[in-house]
Each structure stands twice: as C-alpha cells, then as structure tokens.
Design a protein around this motif. Structure first.
Motif, short mmCIF file in Angstrom:
data_model
loop_
_atom_site.label_atom_id
_atom_site.label_comp_id
_atom_site.label_asym_id
_atom_site.label_seq_id
_atom_site.Cartn_x
_atom_site.Cartn_y
_atom_site.Cartn_z
N ALA A 38 0.87 -1.13 0.17
CA ALA A 38 0.13 0.16 -0.08
C ALA A 38 0.92 1.31 0.18
N ILE A 39 2.07 1.31 0.65
CA ILE A 39 2.94 2.44 0.71
C ILE A 39 4.28 2.19 -0.11
N GLU A 40 4.40 1.08 -0.36
CA GLU A 40 5.47 0.40 -1.13
C GLU A 40 6.96 0.98 -0.35
N GLN A 41 6.70 0.47 0.93
CA GLN A 41 7.95 0.87 1.99
C GLN A 41 8.18 -0.57 2.65
N PRO A 42 9.60 -0.74 2.84
CA PRO A 42 9.80 -2.21 3.56
C PRO A 42 9.48 -1.84 4.95
N VAL A 43 8.78 -2.93 5.59
CA VAL A 43 8.27 -2.99 6.99
C VAL A 43 8.95 -3.83 7.89
N ALA A 44 9.68 -4.94 7.42
CA ALA A 44 10.25 -5.73 8.19
C ALA A 44 11.46 -6.79 7.26
N GLN A 96 -3.59 -5.45 11.85
CA GLN A 96 -2.81 -4.72 11.61
C GLN A 96 -1.72 -5.40 10.73
N ALA A 97 -1.22 -6.84 10.97
CA ALA A 97 -0.28 -7.59 10.27
C ALA A 97 -0.85 -7.63 8.84
N ILE A 98 -2.04 -8.13 8.73
CA ILE A 98 -2.44 -8.24 7.23
C ILE A 98 -2.42 -6.97 6.63
N THR A 99 -2.99 -5.77 7.14
CA THR A 99 -2.59 -4.79 6.51
C THR A 99 -1.41 -4.27 5.92
N CYS A 100 -0.46 -4.44 7.10
CA CYS A 100 1.01 -4.21 6.86
C CYS A 100 1.58 -5.10 5.57
N GLU A 101 1.24 -6.28 5.85
CA GLU A 101 2.09 -7.22 4.84
C GLU A 101 1.37 -7.24 3.49
N GLY A 103 -1.34 -5.04 2.33
CA GLY A 103 -1.78 -3.66 2.09
C GLY A 103 -3.32 -3.50 2.07
N ALA A 104 -3.85 -4.61 2.68
CA ALA A 104 -5.69 -4.49 2.94
C ALA A 104 -5.96 -3.37 3.71
N ALA A 105 -7.07 -3.10 3.40
CA ALA A 105 -7.68 -1.86 4.26
C ALA A 105 -8.03 -2.34 5.46
N ILE A 106 -7.71 -1.44 6.59
CA ILE A 106 -7.62 -2.12 7.77
C ILE A 106 -9.25 -2.43 8.28
N THR A 107 -10.23 -1.81 7.87
CA THR A 107 -11.58 -2.13 8.07
C THR A 107 -11.84 -3.55 7.54
N TYR A 108 -11.23 -3.72 6.25
CA TYR A 108 -11.66 -4.89 5.65
C TYR A 108 -10.96 -6.24 6.59
N ARG A 110 -10.11 -6.01 9.69
CA ARG A 110 -10.77 -6.15 10.97
C ARG A 110 -12.10 -6.74 10.75
N ARG A 111 -13.08 -6.77 9.85
CA ARG A 111 -14.51 -7.24 9.70
C ARG A 111 -14.30 -8.39 8.97
N ALA A 112 -13.22 -8.72 8.16
CA ALA A 112 -13.64 -9.93 7.33
C ALA A 112 -12.33 -11.01 7.63
N GLN A 113 -11.13 -10.44 7.16
CA GLN A 113 -10.37 -11.28 6.93
C GLN A 113 -9.76 -12.00 8.43
N VAL A 114 -9.63 -11.32 9.51
CA VAL A 114 -9.32 -11.95 10.83
C VAL A 114 -10.62 -12.83 11.18
N PRO A 115 -11.69 -12.30 11.40
CA PRO A 115 -12.91 -12.93 11.66
C PRO A 115 -13.27 -14.36 10.85
N LEU A 116 -12.90 -14.11 9.43
CA LEU A 116 -13.21 -15.60 8.51
C LEU A 116 -11.99 -16.50 8.92
N ALA A 117 -10.77 -16.00 9.33
CA ALA A 117 -9.86 -17.04 9.63
C ALA A 117 -10.15 -17.80 10.92
N ALA A 118 -10.60 -16.86 11.81
CA ALA A 118 -11.06 -17.51 13.21
C ALA A 118 -12.17 -18.57 12.82
N GLU A 119 -13.06 -18.09 11.79
CA GLU A 119 -14.45 -18.89 11.57
C GLU A 119 -13.84 -20.41 10.73
#
Length: 157
Positions: A38-44, A96-101, A103-108, A110-119
C-alpha cells in the motif's frame, strides 16, 4: 496498540523460527524484505529457512505427530477452541499485520479477514465432533487417520 512488526521485534521473534517448542535462530543467513504494497515501503526483514531448518522442523513435526495423532477428538477440539479464542482476542494485532503485509484496508482486515480466519478454525473444531473417523461400507470398515508430516517449499530468493 503496538504494531505487529514492533510486537514481534520487541519479543525477539521476527528473525527466528518456532520449532520443537522453542524459538530458534535459523541456521542459514538468508533473509527477505517484507514490503507493504500500500505504501511501497519495507516494513520488516524476516529470516528464510535453509535445508537444515527444514530438516529440524520435519524431525520435530514427526516427533509431535506420534502423540498428537493419538489424541482424542475432544482434546484436539479443545486446542482448536483455544486457538480460535486467542485469534479473536488478538484481532486488532492480526488485522494490523494483514494490512501491513498485503496492503489490505484495515477495516476489511478487521471485519472480514481475521474473523473469517477464526471461523475456519471454529468450523474445524466443530467438525471434529461429527467427523466419521471410522465408517462402514457393507462388511468393510474404513478408518480415516492422519498419515504423517509433509513439507511445502516456497519461493527461492
């Protein structure tokens, strides 16, 4: 809230692998840079495993398989229930990790990716209660059981 990268770095885990119940430094020196698209910057910078790291992980998995494969379904389900709860308890950190890795929108995240993984974990847990580990077809009994450890190799850098 501490970022996922900062959390892992401060805990000393970012450059290590979890093998055989402990965090270990890799045997090789290869690393990869994780870029937030999303920001084209190294994060780790993360460690990459080599053949020796894979061998250690396979030996540990084989050792664990013996006991794990014999555990009753209820015991396995209890562990999955714990993982499910921990994932939801740490929803923000995972989002936050998904967004950082990726580039997903943080709202998405929070509301979809992590809850679906838990599901997915919850469904696996629930399936253990009704899964037909032993089934009969006519006069034949079919026993479904785990057969062992497998390894998947990723991209070479």
């Amino acid at each position: 809230m501490t970022s996922a990268v900062r959390h892992l770095t401060e805990a000393g885990f970012l450059g290590k692998f979890y093998i055989d119940g402990e965090w270990r430094k890799p045997t090789g020196l290869a690393t990869a840079i994780v870029v937030n698209p999303a920001i084209e910057q190294p994060v780790a910078e993360i460690a990459l495993g080599d053949d020796e790291d894979v061998d250690c992980a396979v030996v540990a998995a084989r050792k664990a398989f013996t006991g794990w494969s014999r555990k009753p379904a209820a015991e396995r389900a209890a562990l999955l229930d714990r993982v499910h709860g921990l994932l939801l308890d740490r929803l923000e950190l995972f989002a936050q990790a998904i967004t950082c890795e990726m580039g997903a929108a943080i709202t998405y995240a929070r509301r979809a990716q992590v809850p679906l993984a838990a599901e997915h974990i919850r469904v696996a847990r629930d399936n253990l209660a009704t899964y037909p580990f032993i089934a009969t077809r006519g006069s034949t009994a079919i026993m479904r059981e785990a057969i062992g450890v497998c390894v998947s190799f990723g991209l070479q850098y």
